[in-house]
Design a protein around this motif. Structure first.
Motif, PDB file in Angstrom:
ATOM      1  N   LEU A 266       0.594  -1.621   0.178  1.00  0.00           N
ATOM      2  CA  LEU A 266       0.016   0.272  -0.021  1.00  0.00           C
ATOM      3  C   LEU A 266       0.583   0.776  -0.943  1.00  0.00           C
ATOM      4  O   LEU A 266       0.930   2.535  -1.084  1.00  0.00           O
ATOM      5  CB  LEU A 266      -1.175  -0.072   1.105  1.00  0.00           C
ATOM      6  CG  LEU A 266      -2.180   1.237   1.510  1.00  0.00           C
ATOM      7  CD1 LEU A 266      -2.325   1.631   0.122  1.00  0.00           C
ATOM      8  CD2 LEU A 266      -2.799   0.984   2.308  1.00  0.00           C
ATOM      9  N   ALA A 267       1.954   0.937   0.568  1.00  0.00           N
ATOM     10  CA  ALA A 267       2.868   2.067   0.451  1.00  0.00           C
ATOM     11  C   ALA A 267       3.613   2.838  -0.470  1.00  0.00           C
ATOM     12  O   ALA A 267       3.669   3.758  -1.024  1.00  0.00           O
ATOM     13  CB  ALA A 267       4.054   2.119   1.787  1.00  0.00           C
ATOM     14  N   LYS A 268       4.384   1.667  -1.530  1.00  0.00           N
ATOM     15  CA  LYS A 268       5.001   1.903  -1.980  1.00  0.00           C
ATOM     16  C   LYS A 268       3.915   2.105  -3.382  1.00  0.00           C
ATOM     17  O   LYS A 268       4.142   3.022  -4.019  1.00  0.00           O
ATOM     18  CB  LYS A 268       5.117   0.420  -3.220  1.00  0.00           C
ATOM     19  CG  LYS A 268       6.098  -0.762  -2.149  1.00  0.00           C
ATOM     20  CD  LYS A 268       6.330  -1.718  -3.149  1.00  0.00           C
ATOM     21  CE  LYS A 268       7.853  -1.914  -2.236  1.00  0.00           C
ATOM     22  NZ  LYS A 268       8.093  -3.590  -2.750  1.00  0.00           N
ATOM     23  N   SER A 269       2.334   1.719  -3.291  1.00  0.00           N
ATOM     24  CA  SER A 269       1.243   2.337  -4.130  1.00  0.00           C
ATOM     25  C   SER A 269       0.848   4.191  -3.919  1.00  0.00           C
ATOM     26  O   SER A 269       0.817   4.112  -4.787  1.00  0.00           O
ATOM     27  CB  SER A 269      -0.239   1.493  -3.971  1.00  0.00           C
ATOM     28  OG  SER A 269       0.085  -0.079  -4.148  1.00  0.00           O
ATOM     29  N   LEU A 270       0.840   4.693  -2.733  1.00  0.00           N
ATOM     30  CA  LEU A 270       0.572   5.815  -2.835  1.00  0.00           C
ATOM     31  C   LEU A 270       2.182   6.711  -2.804  1.00  0.00           C
ATOM     32  O   LEU A 270       2.180   8.005  -3.485  1.00  0.00           O
ATOM     33  CB  LEU A 270       0.310   6.067  -0.797  1.00  0.00           C
ATOM     34  CG  LEU A 270      -0.883   5.368  -0.680  1.00  0.00           C
ATOM     35  CD1 LEU A 270      -1.211   5.221   1.298  1.00  0.00           C
ATOM     36  CD2 LEU A 270      -1.858   5.919  -1.204  1.00  0.00           C
ATOM     37  N   LEU A 271       3.213   6.294  -2.673  1.00  0.00           N
ATOM     38  CA  LEU A 271       4.406   6.588  -2.947  1.00  0.00           C
ATOM     39  C   LEU A 271       4.232   7.021  -4.744  1.00  0.00           C
ATOM     40  O   LEU A 271       4.797   7.730  -4.702  1.00  0.00           O
ATOM     41  CB  LEU A 271       5.453   6.079  -2.523  1.00  0.00           C
ATOM     42  CG  LEU A 271       6.490   6.448  -3.083  1.00  0.00           C
ATOM     43  CD1 LEU A 271       7.818   7.823  -2.587  1.00  0.00           C
ATOM     44  CD2 LEU A 271       8.267   5.555  -2.713  1.00  0.00           C
ATOM     45  N   PHE A 272       4.093   5.312  -5.551  1.00  0.00           N
ATOM     46  CA  PHE A 272       3.671   5.686  -6.581  1.00  0.00           C
ATOM     47  C   PHE A 272       2.985   7.067  -7.403  1.00  0.00           C
ATOM     48  O   PHE A 272       3.669   7.752  -7.297  1.00  0.00           O
ATOM     49  CB  PHE A 272       3.884   4.834  -7.553  1.00  0.00           C
ATOM     50  CG  PHE A 272       3.419   4.653  -9.054  1.00  0.00           C
ATOM     51  CD1 PHE A 272       4.266   4.735  -9.845  1.00  0.00           C
ATOM     52  CD2 PHE A 272       1.918   4.578  -9.585  1.00  0.00           C
ATOM     53  CE1 PHE A 272       4.435   4.113 -11.001  1.00  0.00           C
ATOM     54  CE2 PHE A 272       2.379   4.921 -11.113  1.00  0.00           C
ATOM     55  CZ  PHE A 272       2.695   4.663 -11.769  1.00  0.00           C
ATOM     56  N   LEU A 273       1.650   6.983  -6.115  1.00  0.00           N
ATOM     57  CA  LEU A 273       1.103   7.806  -6.372  1.00  0.00           C
ATOM     58  C   LEU A 273       1.093   9.686  -5.889  1.00  0.00           C
ATOM     59  O   LEU A 273       0.493  10.627  -6.349  1.00  0.00           O
ATOM     60  CB  LEU A 273      -0.210   8.585  -6.335  1.00  0.00           C
ATOM     61  CG  LEU A 273      -1.021   6.804  -6.851  1.00  0.00           C
ATOM     62  CD1 LEU A 273      -2.248   6.414  -5.802  1.00  0.00           C
ATOM     63  CD2 LEU A 273      -1.682   6.753  -8.553  1.00  0.00           C
ATOM     64  N   GLU A 274       2.438   9.975  -5.773  1.00  0.00           N
ATOM     65  CA  GLU A 274       3.025  11.088  -4.947  1.00  0.00           C
ATOM     66  C   GLU A 274       2.089  11.379  -3.908  1.00  0.00           C
ATOM     67  O   GLU A 274       2.148  12.305  -3.422  1.00  0.00           O
ATOM     68  CB  GLU A 274       2.991  12.331  -5.804  1.00  0.00           C
ATOM     69  CG  GLU A 274       4.234  12.017  -6.818  1.00  0.00           C
ATOM     70  CD  GLU A 274       5.310  11.624  -6.101  1.00  0.00           C
ATOM     71  OE1 GLU A 274       6.137  11.963  -5.905  1.00  0.00           O
ATOM     72  OE2 GLU A 274       6.707  10.787  -6.851  1.00  0.00           O
ATOM     73  N   ASN A 275       2.081  10.385  -2.887  1.00  0.00           N
ATOM     74  CA  ASN A 275       1.145  11.029  -1.823  1.00  0.00           C
ATOM     75  C   ASN A 275       1.569  10.291  -0.940  1.00  0.00           C
ATOM     76  O   ASN A 275       1.817   9.403   0.259  1.00  0.00           O
ATOM     77  CB  ASN A 275      -0.492  10.195  -1.925  1.00  0.00           C
ATOM     78  CG  ASN A 275      -1.277  10.252  -1.184  1.00  0.00           C
ATOM     79  OD1 ASN A 275      -0.589  11.190   0.028  1.00  0.00           O
ATOM     80  ND2 ASN A 275      -2.661  10.128  -0.407  1.00  0.00           N
ATOM     81  N   LEU A 276       2.684  10.746  -0.761  1.00  0.00           N
ATOM     82  CA  LEU A 276       4.054  10.819   0.449  1.00  0.00           C
ATOM     83  C   LEU A 276       3.070  10.464   1.556  1.00  0.00           C
ATOM     84  O   LEU A 276       4.005  10.291   2.593  1.00  0.00           O
ATOM     85  CB  LEU A 276       4.921  12.115   0.535  1.00  0.00           C
ATOM     86  CG  LEU A 276       5.689  12.289  -0.821  1.00  0.00           C
ATOM     87  CD1 LEU A 276       6.570  13.289  -0.649  1.00  0.00           C
ATOM     88  CD2 LEU A 276       6.141  11.274  -1.294  1.00  0.00           C
ATOM     89  N   ASP A 277       2.135  11.601   2.788  1.00  0.00           N
ATOM     90  CA  ASP A 277       2.187  11.406   3.679  1.00  0.00           C
ATOM     91  C   ASP A 277       1.582  10.383   3.990  1.00  0.00           C
ATOM     92  O   ASP A 277       2.035   9.320   5.145  1.00  0.00           O
ATOM     93  CB  ASP A 277       0.720  12.982   3.717  1.00  0.00           C
ATOM     94  CG  ASP A 277       1.582  13.742   4.090  1.00  0.00           C
ATOM     95  OD1 ASP A 277       3.492  14.270   3.994  1.00  0.00           O
ATOM     96  OD2 ASP A 277       1.033  15.358   3.664  1.00  0.00           O
ATOM     97  N   GLU A 278       0.267   9.958   3.316  1.00  0.00           N
ATOM     98  CA  GLU A 278      -0.488   8.240   3.087  1.00  0.00           C
ATOM     99  C   GLU A 278       0.837   7.771   3.515  1.00  0.00           C
ATOM    100  O   GLU A 278       0.608   6.323   4.013  1.00  0.00           O
ATOM    101  CB  GLU A 278      -1.389   8.237   2.212  1.00  0.00           C
ATOM    102  CG  GLU A 278      -2.344   9.511   2.482  1.00  0.00           C
ATOM    103  CD  GLU A 278      -3.800   9.130   2.576  1.00  0.00           C
ATOM    104  OE1 GLU A 278      -4.216   7.422   2.349  1.00  0.00           O
ATOM    105  OE2 GLU A 278      -4.304   9.598   1.565  1.00  0.00           O
ATOM    106  N   ALA A 279       1.329   7.494   2.432  1.00  0.00           N
ATOM    107  CA  ALA A 279       3.014   6.323   2.135  1.00  0.00           C
ATOM    108  C   ALA A 279       3.875   6.053   3.543  1.00  0.00           C
ATOM    109  O   ALA A 279       3.867   5.259   3.882  1.00  0.00           O
ATOM    110  CB  ALA A 279       3.217   6.910   0.374  1.00  0.00           C
TER     111      ALA A 279
END
Length: 361
Positions: A278-291
């Protein structure tokens, strides 16, 4: 003993060309009380019946092995252990008895004693595939993945070509190779698994195939394999999470990809791997705080999680915090969990930041 030999010879003559099997036992014999003569005869008879009609067996270490196997199949592990040990009193280095005893001790959670049995087998027969594989499984279970993998690789290399490879061996090796990012090796093992009957009906086979294909950059084939895994077992959270990440990388909508990742976490919130994906997916989307929050949850569940530590370092780099990135890199190196490739990637990015480069890959 002379009388037993004479009886044995007489029975051989009587039983020749008949449909009858016989078992004999004498006394004194080891530490067996006299009253156990009938039960020893029955064990010898069970042994003889396996050889076919017309056979006569005098109670020996093989009879103990056969008897132990019978009790093992009945789930009576204590009695099975006693039978195998009795056989080893007759033949202390018998490989079959040692393997059987080791496997039963392992099933009974007496792993230290089981390890001793398998090491004794390997001292006499270094290429015994059963001892190599079983020792590898136990070492993996005890957290010694590097040593365990070495034994499993040896078992795989020497396994008889005329026998079907055990699924447990293939599954364990493929999983280890994927964990070590050795995806080409994993695919070779999975191709061997594909040769087994009903492999296409195993969601685990498709999951591992999907992970290995993804690791080699074959995204569409990886997605197809993971979709098959989820179709066969809709609650396969690991396949579901990886599928969500691959959907994002293929250009599907963020809503679709994240829905798979979040559903996986809902199914098994105690699994660190799912929070990591999930963190990798959020990082891919540049959603850094949730990642960052997902990566922290991953490490809360498994403090030495290799990909989790790598993600924390990457997130620190994204936020241009070289101090934090170095901290997470040092932590990963201390635990020997980060791959050389990931370590090199972070060190390169740290060097770029120290030289004043504003953006790092």
């Amino acid at each position: 003993r002379t009388q037993i030999a004479e009886i044995h010879k007489l029975l051989q003559e009587i039983l020749a060309n008949t449909d009858v099997a016989a078992g004999t036992a004498g006394w004194p014999h080891l530490d067996c009380p006299k009253k156990e003569i009938p039960s020893n005869c029955l064990k010898a008879l069970l042994h003889a019946s396996l050889l076919g009609s017309g056979h006569n067996v005098s109670f020996d270490q093989l009879s103990c092995n056969v008897s132990g196997d019978y009790f093992f199949e009945q789930g009576d592990y204590q009695t099975a252990i006693r039978e195998y040990r009795r056989g080893l009193k007759l033949a202390p280095d018998d490989v079959n008895l040692l393997n059987s005893l080791g496997a039963t001790l392992a099933r009974f959670s007496r792993e230290v004693q089981a390890i001793a049995c398998f090491r004794q087998v390997l001292a006499h027969e270094p290429d015994d595939h059963m001892a190599l594989a079983n020792l590898g499984y136990i070492l993996l279970n005890r957290g010694k993945s590097r040593e365990g993998m070495q034994f499993l690789e040896r078992a795989y290399a020497v396994f008889p070509a005329d026998l079907p490879m055990p699924r447990e061996l293939l599954q364990s090796l493929a999983s280890l190779y994927i964990e070590k990012n050795s995806y080409d090796k994993a695919l070779l093992v999975l191709n061997k698994w594909q040769e087994l009957a009903k492999s296409e009906e195993s969601y685990l086979y498709h999951r591992l195939m999907g992970l290995a294909l993804a690791g080699t950059g074959k995204m569409d084939k990886a997605i197809h394999s993971l979709e098959l895994a989820v179709r066969l077992f809709p609650h396969d959270a690991l396949s579901m999470a990886e599928l969500g990440l691959l959907y994002l990388k293929r250009g599907e909508t963020a809503e679709l990809g994240l829905s798979f990742c979040r559903k996986a976490v809902e199914l098994a919130p105690h699994k660190a791997d799912l929070w990591c994906t999930l963190a990798k997916s959020l990082l891919f989307l540049e959603n850094l705080d949730e990642a960052l929050a997902a990566a922290q949850q991953c490490l809360k569940l498994q403090p030495r999680h290799a990909d989790g530590l790598h993600l924390m370092a990457l997130l620190a780099l994204k936020k241009k915090s070289t101090h934090d990135a170095q901290y997470w890199l040092n932590r990963a190196v201390k635990f020997h969990t980060m791959s050389a490739e990931n370590k090199k990637e972070i060190e390169k990015a740290l060097a770029m930041l120290s030289q004043g480069v504003s953006e790092v890959p």
